[in-house]
Design a protein around this motif. Structure first.
Motif, PDB file in Angstrom:
ATOM      1  N   LEU A 210       0.843  -1.188   0.000  1.00  0.00           N
ATOM      2  CA  LEU A 210       0.000   0.000   0.000  1.00  0.00           C
ATOM      3  C   LEU A 210       0.878   1.238   0.000  1.00  0.00           C
ATOM      4  O   LEU A 210       1.988   1.225   0.537  1.00  0.00           O
ATOM      5  CB  LEU A 210      -0.913   0.018   1.229  1.00  0.00           C
ATOM      6  N   THR A 211       0.379   2.307  -0.602  1.00  0.00           N
ATOM      7  CA  THR A 211       1.075   3.582  -0.615  1.00  0.00           C
ATOM      8  C   THR A 211       0.281   4.606   0.171  1.00  0.00           C
ATOM      9  O   THR A 211      -0.945   4.699   0.022  1.00  0.00           O
ATOM     10  CB  THR A 211       1.266   4.081  -2.066  1.00  0.00           C
ATOM     11  N   LEU A 212       0.973   5.347   1.021  1.00  0.00           N
ATOM     12  CA  LEU A 212       0.327   6.426   1.766  1.00  0.00           C
ATOM     13  C   LEU A 212       0.435   7.690   0.927  1.00  0.00           C
ATOM     14  O   LEU A 212       1.518   8.254   0.747  1.00  0.00           O
ATOM     15  CB  LEU A 212       1.005   6.606   3.119  1.00  0.00           C
ATOM     16  N   ALA A 213      -0.687   8.110   0.371  1.00  0.00           N
ATOM     17  CA  ALA A 213      -0.712   9.268  -0.521  1.00  0.00           C
ATOM     18  C   ALA A 213      -2.044   9.986  -0.351  1.00  0.00           C
ATOM     19  O   ALA A 213      -3.094   9.346  -0.199  1.00  0.00           O
ATOM     20  CB  ALA A 213      -0.541   8.832  -1.978  1.00  0.00           C
ATOM     21  N   ASP A 214      -1.991  11.307  -0.370  1.00  0.00           N
ATOM     22  CA  ASP A 214      -3.200  12.123  -0.212  1.00  0.00           C
ATOM     23  C   ASP A 214      -3.982  11.718   1.033  1.00  0.00           C
ATOM     24  O   ASP A 214      -5.216  11.628   1.012  1.00  0.00           O
ATOM     25  CB  ASP A 214      -4.087  12.026  -1.458  1.00  0.00           C
ATOM     26  N   ALA A 215      -3.243  11.417   2.110  1.00  0.00           N
ATOM     27  CA  ALA A 215      -3.815  11.148   3.443  1.00  0.00           C
ATOM     28  C   ALA A 215      -4.580   9.839   3.530  1.00  0.00           C
ATOM     29  O   ALA A 215      -5.324   9.609   4.482  1.00  0.00           O
ATOM     30  CB  ALA A 215      -4.723  12.318   3.883  1.00  0.00           C
ATOM     31  N   ALA A 216      -4.372   8.947   2.549  1.00  0.00           N
ATOM     32  CA  ALA A 216      -5.068   7.664   2.566  1.00  0.00           C
ATOM     33  C   ALA A 216      -4.122   6.558   2.115  1.00  0.00           C
ATOM     34  O   ALA A 216      -3.089   6.808   1.482  1.00  0.00           O
ATOM     35  CB  ALA A 216      -6.281   7.695   1.646  1.00  0.00           C
ATOM     36  N   LEU A 217      -4.454   5.324   2.466  1.00  0.00           N
ATOM     37  CA  LEU A 217      -3.707   4.158   1.995  1.00  0.00           C
ATOM     38  C   LEU A 217      -4.401   3.590   0.771  1.00  0.00           C
ATOM     39  O   LEU A 217      -5.594   3.271   0.804  1.00  0.00           O
ATOM     40  CB  LEU A 217      -3.639   3.089   3.101  1.00  0.00           C
ATOM     41  N   VAL A 218      -3.630   3.449  -0.306  1.00  0.00           N
ATOM     42  CA  VAL A 218      -4.177   2.924  -1.556  1.00  0.00           C
ATOM     43  C   VAL A 218      -3.244   1.841  -2.081  1.00  0.00           C
ATOM     44  O   VAL A 218      -2.055   1.837  -1.771  1.00  0.00           O
ATOM     45  CB  VAL A 218      -4.347   4.033  -2.614  1.00  0.00           C
ATOM     46  N   PRO A 219      -3.744   0.878  -2.861  1.00  0.00           N
ATOM     47  CA  PRO A 219      -2.853  -0.137  -3.442  1.00  0.00           C
ATOM     48  C   PRO A 219      -1.741   0.498  -4.241  1.00  0.00           C
ATOM     49  O   PRO A 219      -1.957   1.453  -4.994  1.00  0.00           O
ATOM     50  CB  PRO A 219      -3.804  -0.948  -4.340  1.00  0.00           C
ATOM     51  N   ALA A 220      -0.531   0.004  -4.072  1.00  0.00           N
ATOM     52  CA  ALA A 220       0.621   0.557  -4.785  1.00  0.00           C
ATOM     53  C   ALA A 220       0.388   0.508  -6.284  1.00  0.00           C
ATOM     54  O   ALA A 220      -0.108  -0.489  -6.824  1.00  0.00           O
ATOM     55  CB  ALA A 220       1.877  -0.223  -4.426  1.00  0.00           C
TER      56      ALA A 220
END
Length: 223
Positions: A210-220
């Motif tokens: 997962l990537t932490l981006a824009d204050a959320a965790l999303v699939p890489a």
């Protein structure tokens, strides 16, 4: 079905005018691993601090092995953390004047384990992880220190194993050996493993990245 050892729901957190987490969600089951990537300053280490109860976000919940961390204070929080969470830091954070066995046993003694059991478990774990006997941890190589740190994190049989850049200070060959050991832990000890890393090759070993981006965790790779 594997039980959930970590459940984060609708987590919010800000630092000054920066929003690090907005309704962030994460679930991790026993026997599985998750790697979290993201740029420096995105909040990866802050998330680990929230999971450990060191930071109390204004919104959302964090359950570790079924217990809401926000509902614990002081000694109760320390006991729950010691019993259910193991932590591996980037630089090991060992007490250099103590032997590897003393470093590992100390974590068990602080959790209330009797001395004989603590030292027996420490010896077994260090042997399994290939850490040599030494008078002090200063005598160990970087990889041996990290393997000692893994043993220390496991000595209390935690449900959740956290690792913050665990291979960041190691050379390439040592990094691979430590990563091999770390990602074998969920299957061997039925714990959940959450790794924060900048290294894409280390992250790729996890069951989910997962990537932490824009204050959320999303699939890489999804953004």
């Amino acid at each position: 079905m594997a039980k959930s050892v970590l459940t984060v729901k609708k987590l919010d957190y800000q630092v000054a005018d920066r929003t690090l987490f907005k309704s962030l969600e994460l679930d991790l089951a026993s026997g599985s691993s998750v790697a979290i990537t993201g740029p420096s300053g995105s909040g990866k280490s802050t998330l680990l601090s929230c999971i450990m109860g060191l930071i109390r976000p204004p919104g959302g919940t964090v359950h570790v092995d079924g217990t809401d961390i926000a509902g614990l204070r002081g000694a109760a929080l320390a006991r729950h953390r010691s019993a259910h969470i193991g932590m591996v830091f980037q630089f090991g954070e060992l007490l250099p004047e103590l032997s590897p066995r003393d470093n590992v046993a100390l974590a068990a003694l602080l959790a209330g384990m009797d001395r004989r059991t603590a030292y027996t478990k420490a010896k077994e774990l260090l042997s399994e992880l290939g850490v040599p006997d030494a008078v002090s941890s200063e005598e160990l190589s970087g990889g041996e220190r990290q393997r000692t740190a893994v043993a220390r994190a496991l000595v209390n049989a935690p449900a959740l194993l956290l690792a913050d850049e665990p291979t960041g200070a190691l050379d390439a060959g040592t990094r691979e050996r430590v990563a091999d050991i770390l990602f074998a832990m969920p299957g061997r000890y039925a714990c959940g493993l959450l790794v924060v890393t900048h290294d894409p090759e280390v992250a790729a070993r996890a069951d989910r990245v997962l990537t932490l981006a824009d204050a959320a965790l999303v699939p890489a790779g999804s953004r």
